[in-house]
Motif scaffolding. Sequence first.
Motif, short mmCIF file in Angstrom:
data_model
loop_
_atom_site.label_atom_id
_atom_site.label_comp_id
_atom_site.label_asym_id
_atom_site.label_seq_id
_atom_site.Cartn_x
_atom_site.Cartn_y
_atom_site.Cartn_z
N THR A 211 0.75 -1.13 -0.15
CA THR A 211 -0.06 0.01 -0.06
C THR A 211 1.03 1.17 0.00
OG1 THR A 211 -0.19 0.11 2.21
CG2 THR A 211 -1.74 -1.28 1.35
N THR A 212 0.16 2.54 -0.43
CA THR A 212 1.00 3.69 -0.37
C THR A 212 1.78 3.93 1.26
OG1 THR A 212 -0.62 4.78 -1.79
CG2 THR A 212 0.63 6.11 -0.13
N LEU A 213 0.95 3.36 2.29
CA LEU A 213 1.52 3.65 3.48
C LEU A 213 2.69 2.61 3.71
CD1 LEU A 213 1.20 4.58 6.46
CD2 LEU A 213 -0.20 2.54 6.95
N ASP A 214 2.79 1.32 3.19
CA ASP A 214 4.02 0.63 3.15
C ASP A 214 5.11 1.04 2.44
OD1 ASP A 214 2.31 -1.47 4.52
OD2 ASP A 214 1.83 -2.25 2.70
N VAL A 215 4.81 1.97 1.44
CA VAL A 215 5.99 2.50 0.56
C VAL A 215 6.28 3.67 1.50
CG1 VAL A 215 6.51 3.85 -1.31
CG2 VAL A 215 4.96 1.90 -1.69
N ALA A 216 5.65 4.44 2.14
CA ALA A 216 5.92 5.60 3.14
C ALA A 216 7.06 4.93 4.23
CB ALA A 216 4.84 6.24 3.49
N LYS A 217 6.66 4.02 4.89
CA LYS A 217 7.22 3.18 5.92
C LYS A 217 8.61 2.67 5.41
CE LYS A 217 4.30 3.93 8.89
NZ LYS A 217 4.21 5.17 9.84
N ALA A 218 8.77 2.22 4.08
CA ALA A 218 9.90 1.67 3.56
C ALA A 218 10.94 2.75 3.33
CB ALA A 218 9.73 0.74 2.36
N MET A 219 10.42 3.88 3.00
CA MET A 219 11.10 5.15 2.73
C MET A 219 12.05 5.40 3.98
SD MET A 219 8.80 7.63 0.13
CE MET A 219 9.86 8.88 0.31
N ILE A 220 11.24 5.30 5.35
CA ILE A 220 12.23 5.72 6.37
C ILE A 220 13.35 4.71 6.47
CG2 ILE A 220 11.77 5.59 8.81
CD1 ILE A 220 8.77 6.28 8.71
N ASP A 221 13.27 3.43 6.31
CA ASP A 221 14.38 2.63 6.23
C ASP A 221 15.46 3.05 5.25
OD1 ASP A 221 13.69 0.87 8.28
OD2 ASP A 221 12.74 -0.39 7.02
N GLU A 222 15.23 3.98 4.17
CA GLU A 222 16.11 4.31 3.42
C GLU A 222 16.62 5.52 3.59
OE1 GLU A 222 16.96 2.63 1.02
OE2 GLU A 222 15.90 0.85 0.97
N GLY A 223 16.21 6.19 4.84
CA GLY A 223 16.81 7.42 5.22
C GLY A 223 16.03 8.62 4.83
N TYR A 224 14.83 8.46 4.20
CA TYR A 224 14.08 9.68 4.11
C TYR A 224 12.59 9.63 4.66
CZ TYR A 224 16.76 9.92 -0.34
OH TYR A 224 17.86 9.90 -1.44
N HIS A 225 12.24 11.03 4.84
CA HIS A 225 10.97 11.40 5.31
C HIS A 225 10.04 11.16 4.18
CE1 HIS A 225 7.63 13.54 6.92
NE2 HIS A 225 8.21 13.54 8.07
N PRO A 226 8.91 10.41 4.46
CA PRO A 226 8.00 10.16 3.54
C PRO A 226 7.07 11.29 2.83
CG PRO A 226 7.41 8.78 5.49
CD PRO A 226 8.48 9.78 5.95
N MET A 227 6.89 11.02 1.75
CA MET A 227 6.00 12.26 1.06
C MET A 227 4.72 12.35 1.45
SD MET A 227 5.45 8.90 -0.40
CE MET A 227 6.27 8.51 -1.73
N THR A 228 4.24 13.42 1.33
CA THR A 228 2.64 13.52 1.66
C THR A 228 1.82 12.28 1.14
OG1 THR A 228 2.57 15.81 1.82
CG2 THR A 228 0.59 14.80 1.50
N MET A 229 1.06 11.75 1.90
CA MET A 229 0.33 10.43 1.44
C MET A 229 -1.32 10.70 1.76
SD MET A 229 2.34 7.67 3.77
CE MET A 229 1.49 8.18 5.16
#
Length: 555
Positions: A423-441
């Motif tokens: 989901t969109t939320l899952d992508v946002a959480k995975a971005m945290i692992d990559e060192g990024y703040h998520p985009m607006t969801m």
Amino acid sequence: MLNRQGRPSSAGEAGTTTHPTFTGNKALAQIEPLLFEIGRYDTTGVDFDEPEDFKPRLGGLERKEPIGLPGLSEPETMRHYVRLSQQNYGIDTGLFPLGSCTMKHNARLNERMARLPGFSDVHPLQPVSTVQGALELMNELGRYLITLTNMTAVALSPKAGAHGELCGMMAIKAAIEAKGEGKTRNVVLVPDSAHGTNPATAALIGFKVKPVPARDDGFVHVEDVKERLGPDVAAIMLTNPNTCGLFEPQVAEIAKAIHDAGAYFYCDGANFNAIVGKAKPGDLGVDAMHINLHKTFSTPHGGGGPGSGPVVLSARLAPFAPVPFVRAGKDGFELVEQESNAAEKPFGRMTAFHGQMGMYVRALSYMLSHGADGMKQASEDAVLNANCIRAGLSDLLSLPFGDKPCMHEVLFDDAWLKDTGVTTLDVAKAMIDEGYHPMTMYFPLVVHGAMLIEPTESESKSSLDLFIATLRDLAMAAKKGDTDRFTGAPYHAPRRRLDETRAARNPVLKWTPPSPVAERADIGEVLSLPARLTTLKSAELALTRRDEKLSKRKV
């Protein structure tokens, strides 16, 4: 074990179970307990002298039990908040892609100017004769905002975007009432793609909200507006560039239709960063627009403040601008505080004092250091960066309104995630692992599973390239079925994924000590060091209170 770069995972890598530590810390990735878990209840970080005898004046309401707050030394307190700050993500940490928020770099020059004596320590109740420099700065800032927007007047006092919306709409309401149409013009048109504060603001001051539907191309069409116009319409609240990251091509036609119907055009200025120096809202027919100084003109924001949302007004609304406002007189600048002292017809006062001086200083410093050409270039670079991200991801991520040029932000939806289990939320959480703040969801609401990305003009080509490559890697992983990378994310953050729905519906607002140490035979194996210390302290506190109660019984 290999990490995603093919190298052996480090011993202290968060999310791994190899090489555990006694403290739970992993080198510089430190676990920071609550103050209740660090401090002791029987001490404070400050030494107090024993008070002299005094007669209580609380009428029997004195506290009978220990206060129950932890005592910490100054180093412990300092370390606690510094460690918490190290777990934050900010624009000084990395790219901050929040769409419709404009998290741009905040030049230290602006911060230094805001800390100059006479600005940083100015008090709103000082005599006007002692704050002439501050008033002159406010006047100059207002002049710049009027020039950039080609409007007639400006109200500096609103504190932020929604407050500015309220100011603009109250000016519109005052103008309508002045024409004797207050009882008949009570409808405000709001596009479906608008910020949620738009309809809320209109409803707050007594207007009825009539939505304007969103079309498949992401634009508001003049035909849809005309269908809803009538003698009952007071205004339209339109965002341009809109929240889909697109410039409204029929904005001038919409403004003309609104004016021909005797109504007013309110423009949400949250996205002004895309058009500064390129287009003037006044030329497009706008009657009122708030400007987020903390977005467009570079001031740190988020977490509740600081904010500033000045409102520029057309000649039709200028007489109704609220007090206080700055006016140049023969003896210098004055701050008009009372409606009776104004030659105009101000609708009243929105806030106790003039506004946020630090915001004014930072904004004017930004304008002076950039100049007209620099502010124009900032807008052009913001649009270029957003389109760079669009071009770099358009073959993997889905664009709800087609692959066409965007403005300062690019909008993707979740169609590309269909049948992936992600989901969109899952992508946002995975971005945290990559060192990024998520985009607006999930915003704007007119797009399912929205992902709104705004890189601003602050980011370099190499910064954008790495961000694009990261999202491409995530997209390909989702499409290949690597769902574990997403559904359990974040793995490497100080805290794992929370049950946000449960947290909202059943918030835990009070800290409760864990069970006493005597009941936890496995404490050394199960609990981390902070939890062990907390349990020991809670048991110690329980024993102390038991002894106090026994002592009272004996007496």
